[in-house]
Design a protein around this motif. Structure first.
Motif, PDB file in Angstrom:
ATOM      1  N   UNK A 356       5.153  11.078   2.915  1.00  0.00           N
ATOM      2  CA  UNK A 356       4.960   9.679   2.546  1.00  0.00           C
ATOM      3  C   UNK A 356       3.537   9.185   2.688  1.00  0.00           C
ATOM      4  N   UNK A 357       2.611  10.093   3.051  1.00  0.00           N
ATOM      5  CA  UNK A 357       1.241   9.651   3.328  1.00  0.00           C
ATOM      6  C   UNK A 357       0.552   8.989   2.132  1.00  0.00           C
ATOM      7  N   UNK A 358       0.624   9.548   0.917  1.00  0.00           N
ATOM      8  CA  UNK A 358      -0.056   8.873  -0.201  1.00  0.00           C
ATOM      9  C   UNK A 358       0.428   7.441  -0.406  1.00  0.00           C
ATOM     10  N   UNK A 359       1.734   7.224  -0.253  1.00  0.00           N
ATOM     11  CA  UNK A 359       2.259   5.865  -0.397  1.00  0.00           C
ATOM     12  C   UNK A 359       1.766   4.973   0.731  1.00  0.00           C
ATOM     13  N   UNK A 360       1.729   5.508   1.951  1.00  0.00           N
ATOM     14  CA  UNK A 360       1.312   4.719   3.109  1.00  0.00           C
ATOM     15  C   UNK A 360      -0.095   4.163   2.933  1.00  0.00           C
TER      16      UNK A 360
END
Length: 515
Positions: A356-360
């Motif tokens: 989920x890092x890119x969204x975060x």
């Protein structure tokens, strides 16, 4: 704008580095035990309330209101508005602190119901929470001064100040022999750092003639701020509610699970604090200022440039988290009481978070489409919808997957949040991706693919190299892979950007006068 991003990112990097040092000391001194669990839960209560009422909600409501007053009514009127908000916050935080001290056992019981059958751990957590809670008041007032300084283009000192918290915790752990236990000393260092951070920003505001004063609250003047603050609080609370749910569910699992999640989360939050939060911190006042001046096109260009920079800077972390989680956790934390089992437990959580890092890192920049225009309601509704899915998945995944299931649910919730923000913003015409963003995304994808290949090919040789350094084996292997990966990723990225005709100057968005 790139200068402000570098300034905020640089000092945020310092904060994250000191944060890692603090976590390494904490892992070595406290390990992943019931004491470390109690210390983490005690910090989480004031830190979560700070995020709800302070950093997230406050900035999204305050900065646009302050920027509008500054642009249309002048500096003196803006300062009067800030003083009234300061007085309102001071009174509310005093009341919250008193109530929190009175009802601490009830708060802990709600936050960590799994401690109900472990009275000794519950008692330690209540004691540490009472010590830690004044940190909330300091940080809410800190955020007011941060917003004022940011609105005037001063970003460096507010970005530096959080490093003091990590230093305070390390000093507390270092003198822990003089206290009941090291967690008590670390909690005292945590609280004292809050007063130090607030004092530093008040000094900076005074130096620039921006220091607020206690003033009568005129409801007509703060009404717009409060109307924006309400939905912003609810929207910010969604992320913290998810964290509360993680803590509630993790408290029912064996000792050390809460700590494993926290150690993985600290790594996962590194690129968010270094890149995502820094981008949002710079972008919101920039877009607010441009929109207040009627420059719609300039606001969209600034957003595209910020999101492009965010993606390019964050993707090396994304690749590392999903492909090398054990190497990362072992290199940073595997010392003292933090053993092999704790390493693999935290690595599994880190890999799940990594999805989920890119969204975060992009959520803050996407929210700016609405917040810079005074719309806090739409991001609130989107956040609540994503939260509902997040919590449902946490409950469904906790038993079959344990702690990694909680992290997977978090990642899915973030992607739902980001997708809805972008989709609605584009449908309303307040966000539009340009050629610069598309080319940057293409170059980033290719550079990331190259990095994945390099990481898999070089993992074994790096571990072999590390074994020659004895106790530092894991750290040396991590450093070697980081250096090699950085050379590969940024070499490919820069080469492709040049091939596509993207120049660094195209990513500049702020006026020369912005500091």
């Amino acid at each position: 704008m790139i200068r402000n991003l570098v300034s905020v990112g640089g000092f945020t990097l310092l904060s994250r580095v000191t944060g890692f040092l603090s976590q390494m000391v904490q892992a070595a001194v406290l390990g992943a035990t019931e004491i470390s669990d109690a210390f983490i839960i005690a910090q989480r209560l004031p830190s979560s309330f700070r995020s709800i009422f302070g950093e997230g909600a406050f900035n999204t409501a305050y900065v646009p209101c302050y920027s509008e007053a500054l642009e249309h009514e002048g500096a003196e009127s803006a300062k009067e508005f800030a003083s009234q908000v300061f007085s309102l916050l001071l009174a509310s935080q005093a009341l919250i602190l008193i109530l929190a001290w009175i009802f601490t056992p009830q708060l802990v019981a709600v936050m960590a119901p799994g401690l109900s059958d472990r009275p000794e751990k519950f008692a330690i957590t209540v004691m540490l929470t009472r010590i830690a809670f004044p940190y909330l008041a300091c940080m809410v007032l800190f955020t007011l001064h941060q917003g004022t300084l940011n609105a005037h283009g001063y970003f460096a000192l507010p970005a530096f100040a959080p490093s003091l918290m990590n230093i305070g915790v390390m000093l507390g752990l270092g003198i822990g022999l003089f206290f009941l236990n090291s967690a008590v000393a670390a909690t005292l260092g945590f609280v004292l750092s809050g007063f130090a951070q607030l004092g530093l920003l008040m000094w900076s505001a005074h130096r620039h003639g921006l220091l607020e004063r206690i003033a009568p609250v005129r409801w007509r003047r703060v009404r717009e701020f409060l109307l924006r603050l309400g939905p912003a609080v609810i929207g910010s609370a969604s992320g913290q509610i998810a964290i509360f749910v993680d803590t509630i569910l993790a408290s029912m699992l064996p000792d050390g699970v809460v700590s494993s999640i926290q150690y993985a989360d600290r790594l996962y939050q590194l690129p968010n604090g270094l890149i995502g939060v820094a981008a949002g911190t710079v972008l919101l006042p920039e877009m607010s200022r441009r929109l207040a001046a009627g420059d719609e096109a300039g606001a969209k260009r600034a957003q595209n440039a910020t999101m492009a920079l965010t993606i390019m800077a964050a993707f090396p972390f994304f690749v590392a988290f999903i492909s090398l989680p054990e190497v990362i956790v072992a290199g940073i934390y595997m010392h003292g009481k933090f053993g092999v089992a704790a390493t693999y437990a935290s690595a599994d959580v880190l890999a799940a978070y990594g999805g989920g890092l890119p969204a975060l890192v992009l959520v803050a920049s996407a929210k700016a489409s609405f917040q810079a225009r005074g719309d806090t309601r739409t991001p609130m509704l989107i956040a609540l919808a994503a939260l509902a899915v997040n919590i449902a998945l946490k409950v469904a995944l906790i038993h079959p997957m344990g702690a990694p299931g909680l992290a997977i649910a978090t990642a899915i919730g973030l992607w739902i949040n980001l997708g809805a923000l972008i989709g609605i913003a584009m449908s309303r015409g307040i966000m539009r991706f340009d050629a610069l963003f598309a080319k940057s995304l293409l170059a980033t994808g290719a550079a990331s693919a190259s990095l994945i290949i390099a990481a898999q090919l070089c993992r074994g040789p790096a571990l072999d190299l590390g074994r020659a350094f004895g106790p530092l084996a894991n750290l040396v292997a991590l450093i070697a892979l980081s250096i090699l990966g950085g050379l590969v990723y940024f070499g490919v990225l820069i080469g492709l950007l040049r091939l596509l005709g993207v120049r660094l100057s195209a990513l500049r968005g702020a006026d020369p006068g912005m500091r």
